[in-house]
Scaffold this motif. Sequence first.
Motif, short mmCIF file in Angstrom:
data_model
loop_
_atom_site.label_atom_id
_atom_site.label_comp_id
_atom_site.label_asym_id
_atom_site.label_seq_id
_atom_site.Cartn_x
_atom_site.Cartn_y
_atom_site.Cartn_z
N TYR A 51 -60.77 45.15 80.53
CA TYR A 51 -61.11 45.73 81.72
C TYR A 51 -60.25 46.75 82.36
O TYR A 51 -60.37 47.48 82.89
CB TYR A 51 -61.43 44.69 82.90
CG TYR A 51 -62.49 43.86 82.56
CD1 TYR A 51 -62.67 42.69 81.99
CD2 TYR A 51 -63.80 44.25 83.58
CE1 TYR A 51 -63.65 41.90 81.66
CE2 TYR A 51 -64.89 43.33 83.03
CZ TYR A 51 -64.91 42.35 82.12
OH TYR A 51 -66.04 41.69 81.90
N GLN A 52 -58.69 46.62 81.87
CA GLN A 52 -57.98 47.37 82.39
C GLN A 52 -58.03 48.73 81.30
O GLN A 52 -57.89 48.71 80.06
CB GLN A 52 -56.21 46.60 82.11
CG GLN A 52 -55.52 47.39 83.13
CD GLN A 52 -55.55 46.94 84.46
OE1 GLN A 52 -56.29 45.95 84.95
NE2 GLN A 52 -54.82 47.58 85.35
N THR A 53 -58.28 49.88 82.07
CA THR A 53 -58.31 51.08 81.23
C THR A 53 -57.33 52.25 81.61
O THR A 53 -56.80 52.44 82.50
CB THR A 53 -59.83 51.66 81.42
OG1 THR A 53 -59.91 52.06 82.72
CG2 THR A 53 -60.81 50.47 80.98
N PHE A 67 -72.37 44.15 85.46
CA PHE A 67 -71.44 44.64 86.36
C PHE A 67 -72.21 44.57 87.74
O PHE A 67 -71.46 44.18 88.67
CB PHE A 67 -70.96 45.91 86.02
CG PHE A 67 -69.80 45.90 85.03
CD1 PHE A 67 -68.98 46.84 85.03
CD2 PHE A 67 -69.62 45.03 83.79
CE1 PHE A 67 -67.98 46.86 84.03
CE2 PHE A 67 -68.70 44.99 83.19
CZ PHE A 67 -67.94 46.03 83.24
N VAL A 73 -67.75 44.47 91.72
CA VAL A 73 -67.85 45.84 91.09
C VAL A 73 -68.38 46.60 91.88
O VAL A 73 -69.51 46.59 92.31
CB VAL A 73 -68.42 45.84 89.39
CG1 VAL A 73 -68.63 47.30 89.13
CG2 VAL A 73 -67.71 44.79 88.68
N ASN A 113 -57.17 48.09 92.43
CA ASN A 113 -57.26 47.00 91.53
C ASN A 113 -58.75 46.81 91.22
O ASN A 113 -59.02 45.71 90.43
CB ASN A 113 -56.48 45.83 92.21
CG ASN A 113 -55.08 45.67 92.11
OD1 ASN A 113 -54.59 46.40 91.16
ND2 ASN A 113 -54.41 45.68 93.12
N HIS A 114 -59.58 47.13 92.03
CA HIS A 114 -61.20 46.83 91.94
C HIS A 114 -61.82 47.52 90.49
O HIS A 114 -61.25 48.75 90.54
CB HIS A 114 -61.75 47.49 93.13
CG HIS A 114 -62.70 46.88 93.99
ND1 HIS A 114 -62.27 45.57 94.56
CD2 HIS A 114 -63.91 46.90 93.91
CE1 HIS A 114 -63.31 45.09 95.26
NE2 HIS A 114 -64.34 45.65 94.73
N PRO A 115 -62.49 46.97 89.90
CA PRO A 115 -63.36 47.91 89.00
C PRO A 115 -64.57 48.71 89.58
O PRO A 115 -65.06 48.25 90.65
CB PRO A 115 -63.84 46.77 88.18
CG PRO A 115 -63.75 45.43 88.92
CD PRO A 115 -63.14 45.67 90.34
N TYR A 116 -64.67 49.92 89.15
CA TYR A 116 -65.54 50.90 89.61
C TYR A 116 -66.50 51.40 88.49
O TYR A 116 -65.80 51.75 87.46
CB TYR A 116 -64.67 51.92 90.10
CG TYR A 116 -64.15 51.73 91.56
CD1 TYR A 116 -62.81 51.34 91.38
CD2 TYR A 116 -64.80 51.48 92.62
CE1 TYR A 116 -62.15 50.93 92.45
CE2 TYR A 116 -63.99 50.99 93.65
CZ TYR A 116 -62.63 50.75 93.82
OH TYR A 116 -61.96 50.60 94.93
N TYR A 140 -56.33 54.84 89.40
CA TYR A 140 -57.25 53.79 89.52
C TYR A 140 -57.51 53.48 87.81
O TYR A 140 -57.54 54.12 86.90
CB TYR A 140 -58.40 54.22 89.79
CG TYR A 140 -58.86 54.53 91.25
CD1 TYR A 140 -58.06 55.69 91.88
CD2 TYR A 140 -58.91 53.47 92.16
CE1 TYR A 140 -58.21 55.91 93.25
CE2 TYR A 140 -58.81 53.49 93.50
CZ TYR A 140 -58.46 54.90 94.14
OH TYR A 140 -58.39 54.87 95.39
N LYS A 142 -59.21 50.77 86.56
CA LYS A 142 -60.75 49.92 86.04
C LYS A 142 -61.91 50.76 86.23
O LYS A 142 -62.56 50.62 87.22
CB LYS A 142 -60.75 48.74 86.90
CG LYS A 142 -59.49 47.58 86.27
CD LYS A 142 -59.81 46.45 86.82
CE LYS A 142 -58.56 45.69 86.95
NZ LYS A 142 -58.65 44.45 87.80
N PHE A 144 -65.16 52.60 84.79
CA PHE A 144 -66.42 52.70 83.83
C PHE A 144 -67.28 53.45 84.04
O PHE A 144 -67.58 54.04 85.38
CB PHE A 144 -67.14 51.33 83.80
CG PHE A 144 -65.91 50.37 83.60
CD1 PHE A 144 -65.33 49.54 84.70
CD2 PHE A 144 -65.63 49.84 82.21
CE1 PHE A 144 -64.30 48.56 84.33
CE2 PHE A 144 -64.82 48.85 82.13
CZ PHE A 144 -64.04 48.22 83.22
#
Lengths: 163, 149
Positions: A51-53, A67, A73, A113-116, A140, A142, A144
């Motif tokens: 998940y960490q990109t 998601f 998310v 720290n949030h995924p988007y 940022y 995370k 996608f």
Amino acid sequence: MFLEKINIKTILLLVISSVILGFAYNSLSKFGIPIIFEEKDYENFSESTGYQTIEPLLINLEQAIEFYGEKKVQFIDARDRWDFAESHILGAINIPEYSFDSRNFDTSTLDKNHPYVVYCEGDDCDTSKRLAEELIKLGYSKIFIYEGGFSEWTNLELPVDKK
Amino acid sequence: MIKNNFLHNDYFLLLFRILLGTLFLFAAVEKISDIQKFSVSIQNYRIIPAYLANIPAITLPWIELITGLFILFGIKTRESAFIISCMLIVFTSAIIIAVIRGLDIECGCFGTLMAEQAGFRKITENVITLFFSIILLVKGSGKFSLINS
């Protein structure tokens, strides 16, 4: 006749000199761009990529639905505000890419720290990719890209919020 | 001989040169400050293949810069006005094509500074600018210039 007063050689010289200056500046500038533009290839998200990109990862429809089901998310709509206002994925926020200025963007409004998941209209648009790149540059990690976009989402009558 | 036609008036020619020169200088500098973004604007028009979009992005702003400077100082005015007129015709045609296709895109006319939609207002502005440019093409720089041309 004014046409007789125009010197074609001067025109050619002006244009050629400007073109040479342009290429020279481009090659010397740290913000120079490649002469031939190459479309960037993004990696597809999977359990192994994690998940960490450091670069945005592509997700397909199934992954987007998964998601979407995970409340934490956040979906980001990269289209302009008029398209967003008309209709958008339920729960998405709007960050129009065309007017996005990374220098003036308040990063405290979006938790790093949030995924988007970033989307735009669909296959034919690059706005989600460009916005995703800008967010990565801002730190940022995370991010996608849902390539199928809004058109795929609505074709399958998935949840939307509309006027 | 009294020249009472405003098109012959050297003050108007100077005014048009200042307006046109400043406009193009400003537009050029804004585009040069972010060539990447200008390339994206060109790609959005979907007229030339995306892989070729960087070439006009790299070169057009410099043509604007040099011709803008020359026109401002009245150097090789007719030739600069010719180039500017050609550019305006090309830009306006691209906007008209975008409008016909229903593309909702940003003009890209002033780089990152002003987000203007590619639409009828922009077409009108360009036509007015083209009018000034053609006057300078026909009449030359007038007497208030570094090199009278």
